[in-house]
Scaffold this motif. Sequence first.
Motif, short mmCIF file in Angstrom:
data_model
loop_
_atom_site.label_atom_id
_atom_site.label_comp_id
_atom_site.label_asym_id
_atom_site.label_seq_id
_atom_site.Cartn_x
_atom_site.Cartn_y
_atom_site.Cartn_z
N GLY A 142 25.05 -24.33 -28.63
CA GLY A 142 25.85 -23.18 -29.01
C GLY A 142 25.90 -22.99 -30.50
N ILE A 143 26.14 -21.76 -30.90
CA ILE A 143 26.23 -21.44 -32.31
C ILE A 143 27.67 -21.61 -32.80
CG2 ILE A 143 24.26 -19.90 -32.29
CD1 ILE A 143 26.13 -17.56 -32.10
N ALA A 144 27.80 -21.80 -34.08
CA ALA A 144 29.12 -21.92 -34.68
C ALA A 144 29.85 -20.58 -34.61
CB ALA A 144 29.00 -22.37 -36.13
N PRO A 145 31.16 -20.61 -34.43
CA PRO A 145 31.90 -19.35 -34.34
C PRO A 145 31.65 -18.40 -35.51
CG PRO A 145 33.29 -21.17 -33.65
CD PRO A 145 32.03 -21.78 -34.16
N ALA A 146 31.48 -18.96 -36.71
CA ALA A 146 31.28 -18.11 -37.89
C ALA A 146 29.96 -17.34 -37.84
CB ALA A 146 31.34 -18.97 -39.16
N ASP A 147 29.02 -17.80 -37.02
CA ASP A 147 27.69 -17.17 -36.96
C ASP A 147 27.53 -16.22 -35.79
OD1 ASP A 147 26.94 -18.71 -39.20
OD2 ASP A 147 26.31 -20.39 -37.92
N VAL A 148 28.56 -16.10 -34.97
CA VAL A 148 28.43 -15.33 -33.73
C VAL A 148 28.19 -13.84 -33.98
CG1 VAL A 148 29.66 -14.53 -31.68
CG2 VAL A 148 29.72 -16.94 -32.31
N LEU A 149 28.96 -13.25 -34.86
CA LEU A 149 28.86 -11.80 -35.04
C LEU A 149 27.48 -11.40 -35.54
CD1 LEU A 149 30.08 -9.03 -34.91
CD2 LEU A 149 31.10 -9.41 -37.17
N ALA A 150 26.92 -12.17 -36.47
CA ALA A 150 25.59 -11.83 -37.00
C ALA A 150 24.54 -11.88 -35.90
CB ALA A 150 25.22 -12.78 -38.14
N LEU A 151 24.57 -12.93 -35.07
CA LEU A 151 23.61 -13.02 -33.97
C LEU A 151 23.86 -11.92 -32.95
CD1 LEU A 151 21.30 -14.43 -32.52
CD2 LEU A 151 22.98 -16.01 -31.51
N ALA A 152 25.12 -11.63 -32.67
CA ALA A 152 25.45 -10.58 -31.71
C ALA A 152 24.88 -9.23 -32.15
CB ALA A 152 26.96 -10.49 -31.53
N ARG A 153 24.98 -8.92 -33.42
CA ARG A 153 24.46 -7.65 -33.92
C ARG A 153 22.95 -7.56 -33.69
NH1 ARG A 153 28.32 -4.87 -36.68
NH2 ARG A 153 29.94 -6.04 -37.80
N GLU A 154 22.24 -8.66 -33.89
CA GLU A 154 20.79 -8.65 -33.71
C GLU A 154 20.41 -8.56 -32.23
OE1 GLU A 154 18.60 -11.00 -37.10
OE2 GLU A 154 20.25 -12.26 -36.35
N VAL A 155 21.09 -9.33 -31.39
CA VAL A 155 20.78 -9.30 -29.96
C VAL A 155 21.09 -7.93 -29.38
CG1 VAL A 155 21.40 -10.28 -27.72
CG2 VAL A 155 21.08 -11.79 -29.69
N ALA A 156 22.14 -7.30 -29.86
CA ALA A 156 22.53 -5.99 -29.34
C ALA A 156 21.47 -4.92 -29.58
CB ALA A 156 23.86 -5.56 -29.97
N GLN A 157 20.56 -5.17 -30.51
CA GLN A 157 19.51 -4.20 -30.81
C GLN A 157 18.30 -4.33 -29.90
OE1 GLN A 157 20.06 -1.75 -33.11
NE2 GLN A 157 22.10 -2.70 -33.15
N LEU A 158 18.25 -5.39 -29.10
CA LEU A 158 17.08 -5.63 -28.25
C LEU A 158 17.19 -4.78 -26.98
CD1 LEU A 158 16.88 -9.50 -28.70
CD2 LEU A 158 15.47 -7.74 -29.83
N PRO A 159 16.23 -3.89 -26.74
CA PRO A 159 16.40 -2.87 -25.69
C PRO A 159 16.33 -3.39 -24.26
CG PRO A 159 14.20 -2.72 -26.66
CD PRO A 159 14.98 -3.68 -27.51
N ARG A 160 15.68 -4.53 -24.02
CA ARG A 160 15.56 -5.04 -22.66
C ARG A 160 16.63 -6.07 -22.34
NH1 ARG A 160 14.42 -2.35 -19.43
NH2 ARG A 160 13.48 -3.88 -18.03
N LEU A 161 17.60 -6.23 -23.26
CA LEU A 161 18.75 -7.09 -23.03
C LEU A 161 20.01 -6.24 -23.11
CD1 LEU A 161 17.97 -10.24 -25.24
CD2 LEU A 161 17.22 -9.75 -22.90
N SER A 162 21.02 -6.67 -22.35
CA SER A 162 22.34 -6.05 -22.43
C SER A 162 23.33 -7.14 -22.83
CB SER A 162 22.74 -5.45 -21.08
OG SER A 162 24.04 -4.88 -21.15
N LEU A 163 23.82 -7.08 -24.06
CA LEU A 163 24.74 -8.11 -24.55
C LEU A 163 26.10 -7.92 -23.89
CD1 LEU A 163 25.36 -10.47 -26.42
CD2 LEU A 163 25.89 -8.80 -28.22
N ARG A 164 26.48 -8.89 -23.05
CA ARG A 164 27.70 -8.75 -22.26
C ARG A 164 28.89 -9.53 -22.79
NH1 ARG A 164 26.97 -6.62 -17.12
NH2 ARG A 164 29.25 -6.66 -17.15
N GLY A 165 28.66 -10.60 -23.60
CA GLY A 165 29.81 -11.34 -24.07
C GLY A 165 29.47 -12.72 -24.59
#
Length: 239
Positions: A142-165
Amino acid sequence: MNTSASVLSDKLHAVQARIAAACAASVRRADSVRLLAVSKTFSADDVRQVAACGQLDFGENYIQEGIDKITALQGDAQSLVWHCIGPIQSNKTKLVAEHFDWVHAIDRLKIAQRLNDQRPAHLAPLNVCLQVNIDGGDTKSGIAPADVLALAREVAQLPRLSLRGLMTIPDPVDGFDAQVAVHAKAGALFDSVKTALNLPQFDTLSMGMTGDLEAAIHAGSTMARVGTAIFGGRTYIAQ
């Protein structure tokens, strides 16, 4: 390993009752928590028996074992929803992208990108959660809490994935209050990321297992991953 249908049914209903009671105690609707039955090391027949009781979501840690069950049950249980809840190596992303509906353990952009690129076009986008090392356990993925938002922003841009939580597996602690305190950190992080992203589909906090189910629900879990209380104790096999 096979368990009788009546035993599995009783165990499943007992877990459902625990979830309902925990939701009531937390002034939440019972349907606000989705039960994920963790079926790792148990047979396709065990899954079939539990599915016959109305359970649709099943979680697998071991990719090939999970695919074997998905394949075995395709003919008679097409409505089942399969969750990959274990770690994923780069050489296994194609298998996961082709067979599973959810992935709970993304902690690297590389894995997310591979899942995105290998998700078949005829399938719906793959639902994914980011795994967070919420309590800083030395041996936990798992990633550190401080790094979650940055990774979430990148994953959210991937069209064949749906970032759920988000998903968490904190180290065990004794006592309800101590369990709630750990899970509350994840709940607060989930709320802050949801606000920052403003994604309608970001609705899942995968948190809580057999031993800390009530505390996780009290702290805001929306998906509880329960295995032992449904299927019984496990005999682990070498992978």
